[in-house]
Enzyme design. Structure first.
Site, PDB file in Angstrom:
ATOM      1  N   ARG A 147       6.818  66.011  64.985  1.00  0.00           N
ATOM      2  CA  ARG A 147       7.985  66.460  65.861  1.00  0.00           C
ATOM      3  C   ARG A 147       7.674  68.254  65.805  1.00  0.00           C
ATOM      4  O   ARG A 147       7.852  68.638  66.947  1.00  0.00           O
ATOM      5  CB  ARG A 147       9.126  66.617  65.049  1.00  0.00           C
ATOM      6  CG  ARG A 147       9.422  67.026  63.625  1.00  0.00           C
ATOM      7  CD  ARG A 147      10.633  66.583  62.712  1.00  0.00           C
ATOM      8  NE  ARG A 147      10.543  65.184  62.416  1.00  0.00           N
ATOM      9  CZ  ARG A 147      11.259  64.812  61.626  1.00  0.00           C
ATOM     10  NH1 ARG A 147      12.421  65.318  61.580  1.00  0.00           N
ATOM     11  NH2 ARG A 147      11.075  63.400  61.056  1.00  0.00           N
ATOM     12  N   LYS A 151       1.447  62.511  51.065  1.00  0.00           N
ATOM     13  CA  LYS A 151       1.993  61.028  50.779  1.00  0.00           C
ATOM     14  C   LYS A 151       1.414  60.454  49.623  1.00  0.00           C
ATOM     15  O   LYS A 151       0.222  60.801  49.187  1.00  0.00           O
ATOM     16  CB  LYS A 151       1.407  60.423  52.143  1.00  0.00           C
ATOM     17  CG  LYS A 151       2.120  60.664  53.550  1.00  0.00           C
ATOM     18  CD  LYS A 151       1.319  60.012  54.711  1.00  0.00           C
ATOM     19  CE  LYS A 151       2.124  60.205  55.990  1.00  0.00           C
ATOM     20  NZ  LYS A 151       3.712  59.788  56.000  1.00  0.00           N
TER      21      LYS A 151
HETATM   22  N1  BES Z   1       3.126  59.761  60.484  1.00  0.00           N
HETATM   23  C1  BES Z   1       4.428  59.674  59.621  1.00  0.00           C
HETATM   24  C2  BES Z   1       5.462  58.493  60.239  1.00  0.00           C
HETATM   25  C3  BES Z   1       4.729  56.956  60.028  1.00  0.00           C
HETATM   26  C4  BES Z   1       5.114  56.085  58.901  1.00  0.00           C
HETATM   27  C5  BES Z   1       4.162  56.321  61.112  1.00  0.00           C
HETATM   28  C6  BES Z   1       4.734  55.039  58.815  1.00  0.00           C
HETATM   29  C7  BES Z   1       3.746  55.164  60.756  1.00  0.00           C
HETATM   30  C8  BES Z   1       4.040  54.293  59.657  1.00  0.00           C
HETATM   31  C9  BES Z   1       5.156  60.794  60.098  1.00  0.00           C
HETATM   32  O1  BES Z   1       4.318  62.076  60.188  1.00  0.00           O
HETATM   33  C10 BES Z   1       5.900  61.037  58.753  1.00  0.00           C
HETATM   34  O2  BES Z   1       5.124  61.443  57.827  1.00  0.00           O
HETATM   35  N2  BES Z   1       7.196  60.915  58.927  1.00  0.00           N
HETATM   36  C11 BES Z   1       8.040  61.208  57.599  1.00  0.00           C
HETATM   37  C12 BES Z   1       9.287  62.038  58.138  1.00  0.00           C
HETATM   38  C13 BES Z   1       9.817  62.481  56.961  1.00  0.00           C
HETATM   39  C14 BES Z   1       9.210  63.437  56.155  1.00  0.00           C
HETATM   40  C15 BES Z   1      11.355  63.195  57.563  1.00  0.00           C
HETATM   41  C16 BES Z   1       8.550  59.928  57.359  1.00  0.00           C
HETATM   42  O3  BES Z   1       8.882  58.886  58.354  1.00  0.00           O
HETATM   43  O4  BES Z   1       8.642  59.504  56.263  1.00  0.00           O
HETATM   44 MN    MN Z   2       3.849  62.791  58.545  1.00  0.00          MN
END
Ligand code: BES
Ligand code: MN
Ligand code: ZN
Length: 506
Positions: A358, A284
């Protein structure tokens, strides 16, 4: 624990530090008018001068200068009566509780309006509106005792609310029981918030398991913490895959509450327990990454709800399952292109290591089914797309079973936690097809919240299932969203407690 009692004293004779009354945009409440008389028309004058607007969440603190036994009068704005519901009631009284603490009041007598009773009575969930309103008000006040800054060397000096008396207009129904419930519901919610806000270096998967185990002492709950060796033995390759990049060992926490008939339905609550999400190799951006300490918010809600359920003892069978790990980009981290074999036997091609929630839930859902779940509700801070879609006031709900979804919606209304359903029509069965495995872990960019649910659905088969995405609703960090308290919210722990009660009626 603070004490909460019912009080029949008049506004002008309550002798706590503070008295709380309400105002609406259209005018002062009855209790506020009574205070106004004692204060020689001060409140009416402030209203005329628009110093008290009655706007939702407005807290006006007034020194009574000996005209009332309480030294302080707090006028809480409730906005428009027609917009009031259980969610807004909780939030308004949390603001009130916080204002009391800021003004150094640790005891208060709170006068609840008929409008508050009407607001929760109108939600169609049945039951006793008076008791429901009382429970919501008391819970909201107790939520104000939560502190995020407990690790400051000079801690916050605001006193906690210690003594709360609630002035009731109609003394019908099980009001005393409502206050006891409020204590448990607020404590559970604040437990979620304290876990969610804990820095990741003070709450690793191992520490979360230890903390939950300590919380459960004396409750009769059966808790089991599966360690890395156990996970290997059971074949939880999905959870183990995500955990590879971290030096912190993963765990799977399971909790059992047997309150119903042995052959009755068994509700499983499955929560995502990522104690920190760096994104892994698909890392990230740095800005804002610190918030990913609350990526275990779903797991925390499950664990705290199990505690509250054990306290309130509904005649239902409930199990909690929390797969927990960090998602880190270490030297042995899982990589894009890797294929993981999950507990269900299904294989997953990892195309993005940041879609880790997931993946670990796949093993959580399979574990819940092995433990005999007849119904499953999972909860996760799963997608950024859900924050974009629904913001911070509402959790996304997706399901393969309309009647279970109806139960969860009813429970959420009772709990004062909002959900909104997103569709899972066949058009959303977008391609998770992989050339090398049973499925890949991401779809395309469109409808990201729903495609995550489509992935999860693969692991419940025909078991009635509801998925709650709390990425936005679990933490309010939106400046300008002042109608809900900032920081961790604790959702959906209270919904789970009410859901367990609805199961007791099944
Ligand atoms: N934990 C994150 C989602 C999240 C984002 C929670 C902002 C709280 C605030 C999750 O693990 C994630 O990174 N999801 C990705 C999925 C994508 C790679 C398909 C996302 O939402 O960008
Ligand atoms: Mn994530
Ligand atoms: Zn995550």
């Amino acid at each position: 624990m603070p004490d909460i009692v019912l009080n029949q004293a008049a506004v002008t004779s309550a002798d706590t530090d503070a008295v709380v009354v309400t105002a609406f945009e259209h005018g002062l409440s009855q209790a506020a008018k009574e205070a106004d008389v004692a204060l020689d028309g001060l409140l009416a004058e402030m209203r005329d001068a628009k110093e008290i607007s009655g706007e939702f969440g407005e807290c006006t603190s007034i020194r009574t200068m000996g005209r009332m036994p309480a030294r302080q009068l707090l006028v809480l704005g409730l906005g428009k009566p027609a917009q009031l519901d259980s969610f807004r009631l909780h939030n308004a009284y949390q603001f009130a509780g916080s204002a009391l603490r800021s003004h150094r009041a640790s005891s208060a007598t709170v006068f609840v309006d008929q409008a508050a009773v009407d607001a929760v009575g109108g939600n169609g969930t049945g039951g006793d509106a008076g008791a429901d309103a009382l429970r919501d008000v008391a819970t909201g006040l107790l939520l104000a005792n939560f502190e995020q800054g407990t690790r400051k060397s000079k801690p916050d000096e605001r006193p906690a609310l210690q003594h709360i008396a609630i002035g009731v207009i109609s003394a019908d129904g099980a009001l005393g029981a409502a206050l006891d419930e409020a204590q448990v519901l607020a404590q559970a919610t604040n437990q979620v918030r304290s876990w969610a806000s804990a820095p990741a270096n003070t709450l690793t998967p191992t520490m979360l398991a230890a903390s939950a185990t300590a919380l459960y002492e004396g409750t009769g709950l059966e808790v089991e913490v599966l360690d890395k060796a156990d996970l290997e033995k059971e074949g939880m390759g999905a959870l183990l895959g995500v955990a590879r990049g971290s030096d912190e060992p993963p765990v799977m926490i399971t909790v059992r509450y047997d309150g119903g008939r042995p052959d009755g339905p068994r509700l499983a609550l499955v929560g995502k327990g990522i104690t920190f999400d760096t994104g892994g190799i698909s890392i990230k951006p740095a800005a804002g990454m610190e918030l990913m300490k609350y990526d275990m918010g779903g797991g925390a809600a499950v664990l705290a709800a199990m505690w509250a359920i054990a306290k309130l003892r509904p005649a239902a069978n409930v199990i909690g399952v929390v797969p927990a790990t960090e998602n880190m980009p270490g030297g042995r981290a899982y990589k894009p292109g890797d294929v993981l074999t999950s507990l269900s036997g299904k294989t997953i091609e990892v195309l993005n290591t940041d879609a880790e929630g997931r993946i670990i839930l796949a093993d959580g859902l399979a574990k819940a089914r092995r433990m005999g779940a007849t119904h499953i509700v999972d909860v996760a801070t799963l997608t950024g797309a859900c924050v974009v879609a629904l913001g911070h006031a509402t959790s996304g709900l997706m399901t393969n079973n309309a009647s279970l979804a109806t139960l969860v919606k009813r429970a959420s209304e009772k709990a004062g936690e909002r959900v909104a359903e997103l569709p899972m029509h066949p058009e959303y069965d977008i391609c998770l097809r992989s050339d090398v495995a049973d499925m890949k872990n991401i779809g395309d960019r469109a409808a990201g919240t729903i495609s995550a649910a489509v992935f999860l659905r693969e692991f419940v088969d025909d078991t009635p299932w509801v998925h709650l995405d709390i990425a936005g609703s679990g933490w309010n960090d939106q400046e300008g969203q002042v109608q809900i308290p900032s920081g961790p919210t604790g959702v959906p722990a209270r919904t789970f407690v009410h859901l367990a009660r609805l199961f007791a009626e099944m």
